[in-house]
Design a protein around this motif. Structure first.
Motif: not given
Length: 536
Positions: A179-187
């Motif tokens: 998953i993205p832990f960072s960036g615009p979709v991290r949440e």
């Protein structure tokens, strides 16, 4: 120096508590305390003041395996039962323990101790239980039954060997998620992981999978498909995961799936509705929970045309300029063809992945000779919110209709900050029922969330993760204690009419690796709250 001293003192006190707790716990475990029943209860009260903070601090650290903590809790509950004959006494000691557990949590959250110290405390208790002091006593020996994780197995039995299956031991089944832990979709990525963990924690508390605890290991690719393959290798080769669940993103899945297929590894419940995870016939090791983007966009097109009485030429597509956007656009085109409309005339306006550069797309909409009245949006949260903000200002009255992967709760939060005119009427399709509802599955999910992740609000994305994991858990239970990937896949393909309490039955087959085709409609009101709408 003055700030350092309280932390040093706290650590010293913790070490003293660990020694005392280990001594008391070990003594009770071995039956070494010689005392009358009333004195036994007094000792257990004292013990709760030492064990409680250790358990609480461990619970505050997500990296400490929950089965370790659960074992301590269950053994201490056995001590309470043995030391007290009256239910009122047991309730009193249990409430006392709960209070000390809460104090232990606050020690970590306030920074008085760190998670390394919490792990050492727990290890001290584990050691005391494994090797209790050996002295004589007149107190009857306290014998503990097996932990809940082994409750279904007879005391003389052991689990069958795990057949040298990667990620499976006598005590654990390990899954990976990218998953993205960072960036615009991290949440949104964090929420997907949260929902899966809530389902795993719930299963583990009930005994796990035939005595094996479920574990989720995460890796970060930042929503960048160029990083996905390295993340897959990290989890498969270094962490030795059994399979993958909940991987995030369409272009990311396109990078991950060939790697998984080459290794005949399960790729389950990815957060994408694209065809890359829906080949015909299906890839043997790839299974989905959610409906496809084609099904979501078809539902939106039919809603806009049949319920809102728009002409197809009045509908445009705002899409991420990549495989995700392509998949959503293809779904709209297919729906147009179903209605007998010309799909070549669809206006598509784009934005670049991992950006909020939406001004060119808004300008294209303004330049149309025939006014656009609705936009189907294949976008991530921040880009969608920025587009709605700019388009609402320059083209008031537009209908904004989003796919579920926008991240419903995050989108509502972004738009609510802008004001009621930006939220009112914004549509989002959902692949799970409303989180404010009272179906049995939603209630189970909310109870699990409150228990294992207190303070986390119910959310459509984490609910999807919870449902996906619940299907996988059901299959793991059915396959039995001795299994490998091939047996699990065979079991999944034979799941029919599974009723988890969603209001829709789920299932798979050899030619069908998608569990659900049900889509729910929601729209935001002026307060930023989702209300149910009928899509047909």
């Amino acid at each position: 120096m003055s700030d350092l001293w309280p932390r040093v003192a706290a650590v010293r006190d913790v070490r003293i508590s660990v020694r005392l707790a280990a001594l008391l716990f070990g003594a009770l475990f071995a039956g070494t305390v010689h005392a009358a029943p009333g004195d036994n209860l007094k000792v257990v009260r004292e013990l709760s003041s030492k064990v409680g903070p250790i358990v609480g601090s461990a619970l505050a650290c997500r990296d400490i395996a929950r089965p370790r903590i659960q074992l301590i809790i269950e053994k201490f509950q056995g001590v309470i039962r043995e030391a007290s004959t009256l239910e009122a006494d047991r309730d009193e000691v249990t409430r006392l323990l709960d209070r000390y557990v809460a104090e232990g949590r606050s020690m970590v959250t306030s920074g008085r101790i760190d998670c390394r110290a919490a792990d050492r405390q727990l290890a001290g208790l584990e050691k005391s239980i494994a090797s209790p002091p050996q002295t004589t006593s007149g107190l009857p020996e306290v014998r503990f039954g097996p932990p809940a994780a082994m409750a279904a197995i007879a005391p003389t039995q052991t689990l069958p060997p795990p057949m040298n299956v990667r990620g499976v031991t006598q005590s654990e089944i390990k899954f990976g998620i990218i998953i993205p832990f960072s960036g615009p979709v991290r949440e949104t990525g964090r929420l997907m992981k949260l929902g899966i963990e809530a389902a795993f924690d719930r299963a583990n508390e009930s005994g796990g999978i035939n005595g094996r605890m479920l574990k989720l290991v995460a890796a970060d690719d930042g929503y960048d498909p160029n990083r996905t393959l390295d993340a897959m290798k990290q989890l498969y080769e270094k962490e030795q995961v059994f399979g993958f669940i909940g991987n995030f993103g369409t272009a990311n899945a396109a990078m991950a799936i060939p790697y998984a297929l080459e290794r005949r590894t399960l790729f389950f419940g990815a957060y994408t509705g694209a065809n890359v995870v829906r080949h015909d016939p299906p890839d043997r090791y790839v299974f989905n929970y959610r409906p496809s983007y084609a099904e979501e966009t078809e539902a939106l097109v039919h809603y806009l045309v049949k319920m809102r009485h728009l002409q197809p030429r009045q509908i445009a597509v705002f899409a991420q300029d990549d495989a995700y956007g392509d998949a959503g656009y293809a779904g709209v085109a297919k729906a147009f063809r179903t209605l007998g409309a010309n799909d070549n005339a669809i206006l598509r306006v784009n934005y670049t992945r991992n950006t909020v550069d939406v001004e060119p797309a808004v300008s294209q909409l303004k330049a149309q000779r025939i006014p656009i009245r609705a936009v189907i949006m294949v976008a991530t949260t921040r880009a969608a919110a920025k587009f709605i903000e700019k388009a609402q200002e320059q083209l008031p009255g537009l209908i904004f209709a989003n796919l579920s992967t926008v991240g419903a709760s995050s989108l509502a939060s972004e738009l609510t900050l802008l004001g009621p005119r930006y939220t009112n009427g914004v549509i989002v399709t959902q692949v799970v029922p409303g989180v404010s509802g009272y179906s049995s599955l939603v209630l189970d999910y909310k109870n699990a969330l409150a228990k294992y992740f207190p303070g986390e609000a119910p959310d459509y994305t984490s609910l999807e993760g919870y449902v996906s994991a619940s299907i996988l858990i059901e299959a793991l239970k059915r396959v039995g204690p001795t299994f490998d990937t091939e047996r699990l896949v065979d079991t999944l393909e034979n799941i029919r009419n599974l009723d988890l309490g969603l209001g829709a039955q789920l299932g798979y087959g050899r030619a069908e690796h998608q569990a659900s085709h049900k889509i729910w409609g929601t729209a935001l009101d002026e307060t930023g709250t989702y209300q149910a709408i009928e899509l047909e």
